[in-house]
Design an enzyme around this catalytic site. Structure first.
Site, short mmCIF file in Angstrom:
data_model
loop_
_atom_site.label_atom_id
_atom_site.label_comp_id
_atom_site.label_asym_id
_atom_site.label_seq_id
_atom_site.Cartn_x
_atom_site.Cartn_y
_atom_site.Cartn_z
N CYS A 78 0.84 -1.20 0.00
CA CYS A 78 0.00 0.00 0.00
C CYS A 78 0.87 1.26 0.00
CB CYS A 78 -0.98 -0.04 1.16
SG CYS A 78 -2.35 1.14 0.97
N HIS A 177 -2.99 -5.13 1.52
CA HIS A 177 -2.39 -5.37 2.83
C HIS A 177 -2.43 -6.86 3.19
CE1 HIS A 177 -2.32 -1.12 4.38
NE2 HIS A 177 -3.26 -0.98 3.49
N GLU A 179 -0.69 -8.35 5.33
CA GLU A 179 -0.43 -8.49 6.77
C GLU A 179 -1.71 -8.46 7.60
OE1 GLU A 179 -0.55 -4.04 6.10
OE2 GLU A 179 0.11 -5.82 4.99
#
Length: 201
Positions: A78, A177, A179
């Site tokens: 991002c 994202h 994560e």
């Protein structure tokens, strides 16, 4: 093998956790001497203008550029994608980037926070089927240079066809994202990139 996460702003803790689950030593990087001790670096999602300003304030802008030029693997998610771009559209005039990937990126291309969404994205080189991607005030890639491989595009909806994952040499970037999903495949892909590039200690 040590992989750092640029710990100036953004999803630092989540990336550290994902890397730890991917069986590497993960550590925050806030200073040039900490950068010198890592074999690869993750630039997290967050606010690209803040990361830009803080990288200058903490004396990390030029050292990261130098490590990129020297072949260190770097992954940006991002805002990290924006920080790796050679050219940024809709950024602040004084905004700096690490100038790693020959691509033009548009900030907040998908809209504001309220326009955040999730979608399935097929990612070349990442086995196991479509990746459930989370887009939060995400950029997209407007164009890429000849040496940049497009790894993933949005498959459907108003943004169908937009580039959201790329790789150039030892540099990897996604507009989403990973994560935040619990799916470690992108992190493990990056870990393998670092492993292949790391010098024998």
């Amino acid at each position: 093998m040590n992989i750092g996460v640029l710990a100036l702003q953004g999803d630092v803790r989540e990336h550290l956790a994902a890397l730890a689950e991917s069986d590497v030593l993960a550590r925050p990087v806030r200073r040039p001497e900490e950068l010198a001790d890592v074999d690869g670096l993750v630039i997290p999602g967050g606010e690209s203008t803040a990361i830009s300003n803080l990288s200058v304030s903490f004396g990390l802008l030029d050292p990261i550029r130098d490590r990129i030029a020297g072949g260190m693997p770097v992954y940006g998610s991002c805002a990290g994608m924006i920080m790796l771009a050679a050219k940024v559209l809709d950024g602040r005039p004084d905004q700096e980037s690490f100038q790693g990937i020959d691509m033009t990126v548009r900030r907040n291309a998908f809209g504001r926070q309220v326009d955040s969404f999730e979608a399935s994205v097929e990612i070349d080189d990442v086995a196991g089927g479509p990746f459930h991607a989370v887009f939060i005030r995400a950029p997209w890639v407007e164009e890429v240079g000849a040496d940049v491989r497009v790894l993933g595009r949005v498959a459907e909806g108003a943004a169908a066809g937009r580039i959201v994952a790329v790789r150039q040499g030892n540099l990897l970037a996604t507009a989403f994202h990973p994560e935040l999903t619990g799916d470690l495949r992108v992190h493990r892909y990056f870990v393998e990139m670092v492993r292949q590039a790391a010098p024998v200690r």
